[in-house]
Motif scaffolding. Sequence first.
Motif, short mmCIF file in Angstrom:
data_model
loop_
_atom_site.label_atom_id
_atom_site.label_comp_id
_atom_site.label_asym_id
_atom_site.label_seq_id
_atom_site.Cartn_x
_atom_site.Cartn_y
_atom_site.Cartn_z
N UNK A 48 0.83 -1.22 0.00
CA UNK A 48 0.00 0.00 0.00
C UNK A 48 0.86 1.26 0.00
N UNK A 49 2.19 1.10 0.12
CA UNK A 49 3.09 2.26 0.16
C UNK A 49 3.35 2.74 -1.27
N UNK A 50 3.11 4.02 -1.50
CA UNK A 50 3.21 4.55 -2.86
C UNK A 50 4.62 4.46 -3.45
N UNK A 51 5.71 4.72 -2.69
CA UNK A 51 7.05 4.57 -3.29
C UNK A 51 7.34 3.13 -3.72
N UNK A 52 6.86 2.17 -2.96
CA UNK A 52 7.05 0.77 -3.30
C UNK A 52 6.29 0.42 -4.59
N UNK A 183 3.75 -6.47 15.00
CA UNK A 183 5.03 -5.77 14.92
C UNK A 183 5.25 -5.25 13.50
N UNK A 184 4.91 -6.07 12.51
CA UNK A 184 5.06 -5.64 11.11
C UNK A 184 4.20 -4.43 10.81
N UNK A 185 2.96 -4.43 11.30
CA UNK A 185 2.07 -3.29 11.06
C UNK A 185 2.60 -2.02 11.71
N UNK A 186 3.15 -2.16 12.92
CA UNK A 186 3.74 -0.99 13.59
C UNK A 186 4.94 -0.46 12.83
N UNK A 187 5.79 -1.37 12.34
CA UNK A 187 6.97 -0.95 11.56
C UNK A 187 6.53 -0.27 10.27
N UNK A 188 5.53 -0.84 9.60
CA UNK A 188 5.01 -0.22 8.37
C UNK A 188 4.49 1.18 8.63
N UNK A 189 3.78 1.34 9.76
CA UNK A 189 3.22 2.64 10.09
C UNK A 189 4.33 3.67 10.29
N UNK A 190 5.46 3.23 10.86
CA UNK A 190 6.58 4.14 11.06
C UNK A 190 7.37 4.41 9.79
N UNK A 191 7.69 3.35 9.03
CA UNK A 191 8.54 3.51 7.84
C UNK A 191 7.83 4.24 6.71
N UNK A 192 6.51 4.19 6.70
CA UNK A 192 5.75 4.90 5.66
C UNK A 192 5.99 6.41 5.73
N UNK A 193 6.37 6.90 6.92
CA UNK A 193 6.56 8.34 7.12
C UNK A 193 7.97 8.81 6.78
N UNK A 194 8.88 7.86 6.46
CA UNK A 194 10.26 8.23 6.14
C UNK A 194 10.31 8.97 4.81
N UNK A 195 10.91 10.14 4.82
CA UNK A 195 11.05 10.90 3.58
C UNK A 195 12.14 10.28 2.71
N UNK A 196 11.94 10.31 1.44
CA UNK A 196 12.90 9.72 0.52
C UNK A 196 12.38 8.44 -0.12
N UNK A 197 11.28 7.88 0.42
CA UNK A 197 10.62 6.76 -0.22
C UNK A 197 11.33 5.43 -0.10
N UNK A 198 12.23 5.25 0.90
CA UNK A 198 12.93 3.99 1.05
C UNK A 198 12.52 3.24 2.33
N UNK A 199 11.47 3.69 2.97
CA UNK A 199 11.02 3.05 4.21
C UNK A 199 10.65 1.58 4.03
N UNK A 200 10.15 1.24 2.82
CA UNK A 200 9.76 -0.15 2.57
C UNK A 200 10.95 -1.10 2.69
N UNK A 201 12.17 -0.60 2.41
CA UNK A 201 13.36 -1.45 2.54
C UNK A 201 13.58 -1.86 4.00
N UNK A 202 13.36 -0.93 4.91
CA UNK A 202 13.48 -1.26 6.33
C UNK A 202 12.44 -2.30 6.71
#
Length: 506
Positions: A48-52, A183-202
């Motif tokens: 659901x992450x747009x950069x991904x 835990x995965x949902x919590x991590x997704x919620x946090x990494x989605x806010x990372x600027x630069x669009x690479x949060x999905x890698x984390x």
Amino acid sequence: MAVAFAVTGEGGQYNGRMTWFVVLSCMMAAMGGVIFGYDIGISGGVTSMEPFLKKFFPEVYRKMKEDTKISNYCKFDSQLLTSFTSSLYIAGLVASFFASSVTKVFGRKPSILAGGAAFLAGSALGGAAFNVYMLIFGRILLGIGVGFANQSVPLYLSEMAPPRYRGAINNGFQFSIGIGALVANLINFGTEKIRGGWGWRISLAMAGVPASILTIGALFLPETPSGLISSDQDKAKQLLQRIRGMTDVEAEFDDLIKASSISKTIKHPFKKIIQRKYRPQLVMAIAIPFFQQVTGINVIAFYATLLFRTIGIGESASLLSSVVTGVIGVASTFISMLIVDKFGRRALFMVGGIQMFISQMLIGGIMATQLGDHGTVSQGYAYLIIFLICIYVAGFGWSWGPLGWLVPSEIYQLEIRSAGQSITVAVSFIFTFIVAQTFLSMLCHLKAGIFFFFGGWVIVMTAFVYYLLPETKNVPIEQMEKVWKEHWFWTRIVGEEDEKIKVQGV
């Protein structure tokens, strides 16, 4: 604190206490559930992450952002996108049959170790992916890891657990799946806010954390007594005494020796399990994992964030909604762990089935009347749908979620146990793959009717449990065959087979 108890069976009593040795061993083994749950939660979130989507699935991204004519129900209909999710399950299906041989010949511990190592490699590949092929190959490695873990961990938990607490300990596998997904949902919620669009890698790479814990922990896990009995009876008895917390384990040890003697005569367990005397176990090995998948739960788990976006909830709010449903799932599974050995398996199956059916009918009705092909539902209806999904997830969390793993793992005799568990895992993977691969297309064509489709299956499975599944609580695992002989329907099959054997013996 250790709690003493005895379980009465045909062969006398099984003595034993709940020891810290068992608790800690089972907690480590249950990390196999965490890696499975983490993958389910992470794959649903990153899709659901747009950069991904923009990097790997540009067609889906374009339809979501630019195509104003496309139906709400069809925005995410992409075979390539579903292949990302479902490729894991084909790999897991193949791996589960290899895992059966490893588990039977080498024991449960090596299979758990192999699962953790493969999942660790897959998480590294996914986090570093720069094209869709690398991404999907990483998913295949993850699938191999999940295939080995799902085949061996439920068996490990059932064989280590004292009979009286087997339900609670084995339900820890589903509880671990829920923890991993949360835990995965919590991590997704946090990494989605990372600027630069690479949060999905984390998000993808962090799967290596539970995989590392499982892999390292598996090195220190003891083998189960059932896994040792065929190679070293002295070690098996010493281990049994250690995990039961007492020296008087003769009744259980004698049953293990008898089961092992029978198991040694079986050269082809997959041929053995299709015999008439094992017909109830074979039916359950196929039916229970099939029904578990057609509850529709993996639709919610994989695609919850996409479903929330379908009804008009934004990206961040969709991920947060998935966190809420994850908390509900974990809490309800924990409740199941506390009550399954008191109220039994059948009662939880029935209550959960009714709860899931009602919530699915209401969700389908609201979406059918309020969500058209274009636009969104009102905020009030959107939150009502989220509430009903939470009710549905809770129903699954204390019924088909944990019991779908518990019941198959405890009903097989030792001679068919590895083969039976492999069939259970294989059927689960087959139908998980089918549901995952077809859901977005089904959502596009059936629209809100998708919830009525799964609701219909919930009626069928609830009736199946009511009429055909005997109660298994507190029955020692090596004496489980007696529940089929006492069941109104299955006694006609296994009872007749026993009569034939007696006649032939005379």
